[in-house]
Design a protein around this motif. Structure first.
Motif, PDB file in Angstrom:
ATOM      1  N   ALA A   1      42.808  48.242  37.692  1.00  0.00           N
ATOM      2  CA  ALA A   1      43.085  48.552  39.096  1.00  0.00           C
ATOM      3  C   ALA A   1      42.946  50.058  39.294  1.00  0.00           C
ATOM      4  O   ALA A   1      43.919  50.804  39.129  1.00  0.00           O
ATOM      5  CB  ALA A   1      44.485  48.083  39.476  1.00  0.00           C
ATOM      6  N   PRO A   2      41.735  50.543  39.630  1.00  0.00           N
ATOM      7  CA  PRO A   2      41.472  51.978  39.626  1.00  0.00           C
ATOM      8  C   PRO A   2      41.669  52.683  40.967  1.00  0.00           C
ATOM      9  O   PRO A   2      41.301  53.846  41.100  1.00  0.00           O
ATOM     10  CB  PRO A   2      39.995  52.025  39.225  1.00  0.00           C
ATOM     11  N   THR A   3      42.220  51.993  41.964  1.00  0.00           N
ATOM     12  CA  THR A   3      42.390  52.638  43.265  1.00  0.00           C
ATOM     13  C   THR A   3      43.783  53.230  43.441  1.00  0.00           C
ATOM     14  O   THR A   3      44.093  53.786  44.498  1.00  0.00           O
ATOM     15  CB  THR A   3      42.124  51.634  44.400  1.00  0.00           C
TER      16      THR A   3
ATOM     17  N   ILE B   1      47.046  49.452  35.645  1.00  0.00           N
ATOM     18  CA  ILE B   1      47.075  50.098  36.956  1.00  0.00           C
ATOM     19  C   ILE B   1      47.045  51.608  36.813  1.00  0.00           C
ATOM     20  O   ILE B   1      48.026  52.229  36.390  1.00  0.00           O
ATOM     21  CB  ILE B   1      48.336  49.666  37.746  1.00  0.00           C
ATOM     22  N   ASP B   2      45.928  52.211  37.126  1.00  0.00           N
ATOM     23  CA  ASP B   2      45.784  53.669  37.195  1.00  0.00           C
ATOM     24  C   ASP B   2      44.312  53.990  37.405  1.00  0.00           C
ATOM     25  O   ASP B   2      43.444  53.334  36.797  1.00  0.00           O
ATOM     26  CB  ASP B   2      46.283  54.358  35.912  1.00  0.00           C
ATOM     27  N   ASP B   3      44.027  54.988  38.220  1.00  0.00           N
ATOM     28  CA  ASP B   3      42.631  55.320  38.488  1.00  0.00           C
ATOM     29  C   ASP B   3      41.922  55.907  37.275  1.00  0.00           C
ATOM     30  O   ASP B   3      40.693  55.868  37.181  1.00  0.00           O
ATOM     31  CB  ASP B   3      42.510  56.267  39.684  1.00  0.00           C
TER      32      ASP B   3
ATOM     33  N   ARG C   1      35.891  49.417  22.621  1.00  0.00           N
ATOM     34  CA  ARG C   1      35.577  48.682  21.394  1.00  0.00           C
ATOM     35  C   ARG C   1      36.477  47.472  21.248  1.00  0.00           C
ATOM     36  O   ARG C   1      36.052  46.398  20.826  1.00  0.00           O
ATOM     37  CB  ARG C   1      35.716  49.591  20.166  1.00  0.00           C
ATOM     38  N   LEU C   2      37.746  47.647  21.612  1.00  0.00           N
ATOM     39  CA  LEU C   2      38.718  46.564  21.480  1.00  0.00           C
ATOM     40  C   LEU C   2      38.567  45.530  22.587  1.00  0.00           C
ATOM     41  O   LEU C   2      38.611  44.322  22.346  1.00  0.00           O
ATOM     42  CB  LEU C   2      40.127  47.154  21.493  1.00  0.00           C
ATOM     43  N   TRP C   3      38.380  46.008  23.809  1.00  0.00           N
ATOM     44  CA  TRP C   3      38.216  45.117  24.969  1.00  0.00           C
ATOM     45  C   TRP C   3      36.838  45.382  25.561  1.00  0.00           C
ATOM     46  O   TRP C   3      36.624  46.345  26.270  1.00  0.00           O
ATOM     47  CB  TRP C   3      39.300  45.384  26.006  1.00  0.00           C
ATOM     48  N   THR C   4      35.907  44.506  25.264  1.00  0.00           N
ATOM     49  CA  THR C   4      34.507  44.761  25.603  1.00  0.00           C
ATOM     50  C   THR C   4      34.155  44.415  27.037  1.00  0.00           C
ATOM     51  O   THR C   4      33.100  44.799  27.531  1.00  0.00           O
ATOM     52  CB  THR C   4      33.587  43.971  24.655  1.00  0.00           C
ATOM     53  N   SER C   5      34.999  43.659  27.727  1.00  0.00           N
ATOM     54  CA  SER C   5      34.697  43.314  29.112  1.00  0.00           C
ATOM     55  C   SER C   5      35.968  43.358  29.950  1.00  0.00           C
ATOM     56  O   SER C   5      37.076  43.184  29.429  1.00  0.00           O
ATOM     57  CB  SER C   5      34.067  41.918  29.199  1.00  0.00           C
ATOM     58  N   TYR C   6      35.795  43.601  31.231  1.00  0.00           N
ATOM     59  CA  TYR C   6      36.928  43.688  32.148  1.00  0.00           C
ATOM     60  C   TYR C   6      36.422  43.464  33.569  1.00  0.00           C
ATOM     61  O   TYR C   6      35.228  43.543  33.854  1.00  0.00           O
ATOM     62  CB  TYR C   6      37.619  45.051  32.041  1.00  0.00           C
ATOM     63  N   ASP C   7      37.348  43.184  34.459  1.00  0.00           N
ATOM     64  CA  ASP C   7      37.052  43.062  35.887  1.00  0.00           C
ATOM     65  C   ASP C   7      37.795  44.163  36.629  1.00  0.00           C
ATOM     66  O   ASP C   7      38.928  44.504  36.282  1.00  0.00           O
ATOM     67  CB  ASP C   7      37.490  41.696  36.424  1.00  0.00           C
ATOM     68  N   VAL C   8      37.159  44.697  37.655  1.00  0.00           N
ATOM     69  CA  VAL C   8      37.780  45.711  38.500  1.00  0.00           C
ATOM     70  C   VAL C   8      38.391  45.027  39.714  1.00  0.00           C
ATOM     71  O   VAL C   8      37.716  44.245  40.399  1.00  0.00           O
ATOM     72  CB  VAL C   8      36.758  46.773  38.938  1.00  0.00           C
ATOM     73  N   VAL C   9      39.668  45.300  39.972  1.00  0.00           N
ATOM     74  CA  VAL C   9      40.348  44.728  41.131  1.00  0.00           C
ATOM     75  C   VAL C   9      40.807  45.867  42.029  1.00  0.00           C
ATOM     76  O   VAL C   9      41.353  46.861  41.558  1.00  0.00           O
ATOM     77  CB  VAL C   9      41.543  43.847  40.711  1.00  0.00           C
ATOM     78  N   THR C  10      40.581  45.726  43.313  1.00  0.00           N
ATOM     79  CA  THR C  10      40.891  46.802  44.257  1.00  0.00           C
ATOM     80  C   THR C  10      41.903  46.386  45.314  1.00  0.00           C
ATOM     81  O   THR C  10      42.140  47.125  46.266  1.00  0.00           O
ATOM     82  CB  THR C  10      39.610  47.300  44.944  1.00  0.00           C
ATOM     83  N   SER C  11      42.503  45.215  45.152  1.00  0.00           N
ATOM     84  CA  SER C  11      43.505  44.747  46.096  1.00  0.00           C
ATOM     85  C   SER C  11      44.309  43.618  45.454  1.00  0.00           C
ATOM     86  O   SER C  11      43.846  42.994  44.487  1.00  0.00           O
ATOM     87  CB  SER C  11      42.850  44.239  47.380  1.00  0.00           C
ATOM     88  N   PRO C  12      45.489  43.303  45.975  1.00  0.00           N
ATOM     89  CA  PRO C  12      46.230  42.140  45.476  1.00  0.00           C
ATOM     90  C   PRO C  12      45.439  40.847  45.622  1.00  0.00           C
ATOM     91  O   PRO C  12      45.559  39.948  44.769  1.00  0.00           O
ATOM     92  CB  PRO C  12      47.486  42.135  46.355  1.00  0.00           C
TER      93      PRO C  12
END
Length: 249
Positions: free
Chosen positions: A42-44, A210-212, A225-236
Motif C-alpha cells: 500500500a504505497p499511497t 503499509i508505507d510509500d 528475493r524472498l517475495w518475488t511477486s506482489y500486488d499494489v493496492v491504493t484503496s480499501p
C-alpha cells in the motif's frame, strides 16, 4: 555456520558479523507454494513521523478492509507503542476479538496471548503488536491459526546514540551508514514479522505492507528475493477485491 531465513541482504550481515563479505554463502528459494501467499503493498500512505497525524484514519481504513477479507486470525504490527496509542481511536474491527501486546509480558502472559489464536476459528481474532518485539519472531501459528499479517511502517529503529555511532562507522567504511544502521535492520524486522504467516507447506495467508517507501528500490530490493511477486493496492476497495480473488483461487 550460520543459518537464517532473514539474513538479507547477505553482504550486510557478513560485514556486520564477520567484518567482510567474501566468504561463500548459499541462497535457497522458499520450498512453500507461491500461490499460498498473497502480498499487498500500500504505497499511497506515508507513516513518516511528520505525516502520521494526517494518515491515522487512512491506515485504520486499510486495516479494517484487510481484516474484513476473511474470518480468521490476524497479527498487525505497528512501529511503536506510541504509534499504537495514537492510532487506537481510529481502529475499528467489528465483530472481532482484539488483544494487545503489553509493554512488559511474562512468558505465561505471552503463552496466554497466543493461545487465543485458535485453529478453525469461529470468530475473527486480531493481535495488535509492536514490530521487533517478542511476537515478531520464533512464533509458529500453523495452518489457520494465523491467516493474515499487516505491517504499518518499515520497521526503522529509533534514532539513538548507538545507532548513530554505527551509522558514522559504516558511512566512513563503505558509504552505507544509513543502510547498515537503520534500513537493513528495519526491513529485517518486517521480513521476520511477515514470516510468522507461512510456517508450513499447507499454510495460506495474506500480508499487507503499509508505507510509500515499499515501492522505492532501496526497500523493495531487500525483500524481492524472498517475495518475488506482489500486488499494489491504493484503496480499501483494492484490498477487498484482491483478497476475494486470492481466496477464490
Amino acid at each position: 555456520i550460520i543459518f537464517s531465513a532473514t539474513l538479507s541482504p547477505m553482504e550486510y550481515y557478513q560485514d556486520a558479523i564477520e567484518g567482510k563479505h567474501d566468504n561463500p554463502y548459499l541462497l535457497l528459494p522458499s520450498p512453500f507454494p507461491k500461490e499460498n501467499f498473497d502480498l499487498m503493498l500500500a504505497p499511497t500512505i506515508s507513516t513518516r513521523y511528520k505525516d502520521r497525524e494526517k494518515t491515522y484514519q487512512d491506515v485504520a481504513n486499510y486495516l479494517r478492509a484487510f481484516i474484513g477479507g476473511k474470518l480468521g486470525n490476524y497479527f498487525i504490527y505497528f512501529p511503536s507503542y506510541e504509534y499504537l496509542d495514537k492510532v487506537m481511536p481510529y481502529l475499528s474491527f467489528p465483530k472481532a476479538d482484539v488483544f494487545f501486546q503489553e509493554r512488559e509480558m511474562s512468558d505465561d502472559e505471552k503463552d496466554l496471548f497466543l493461545s487465543r489464536f485458535l485453529s478453525s476459528p469461529k470468530k475473527t481474532t486480531v493481535g495488535l503488536l509492536i514490530i521487533g518485539g517478542s511476537f515478531s519472531e520464533g512464533i509458529d501459528l500453523v495452518d489457520d491459526r494465523l491467516i493474515g499479517v499487516a505491517v504499518v511502517g518499515i520497521g526503522l529503529p529509533q534514532i539513538c546514540y548507538e545507532r548513530e555511532q554505527i551509522r558514522a562507522y559504516y558511512e566512513k567504511k563503505n558509504n552505507a551508514g544509513f543502510d547498515y544502521a537503520y534500513r537493513n535492520p528495519g526491513m529485517n524486522k518486517v521480513m521476520q514479522a511477515v514470516g510468522r504467516l507461512i510456517r508450513s507447506e499447507h499454510d495460506k495467508g495474506a500480508a499487507l505492507l503499509i508505507d510509500d517507501r515499499y515501492m522505492q528500490n532501496e526497500y523493495r530490493d531487500l525483500f524481492s528475493r524472498l517475495w518475488t511477486s506482489y500486488d499494489v493496492v491504493t484503496s480499501p476497495e483494492d484490498i477487498k477485491t484482491n483478497l476475494e480473488e486470492f481466496y477464490k483461487k
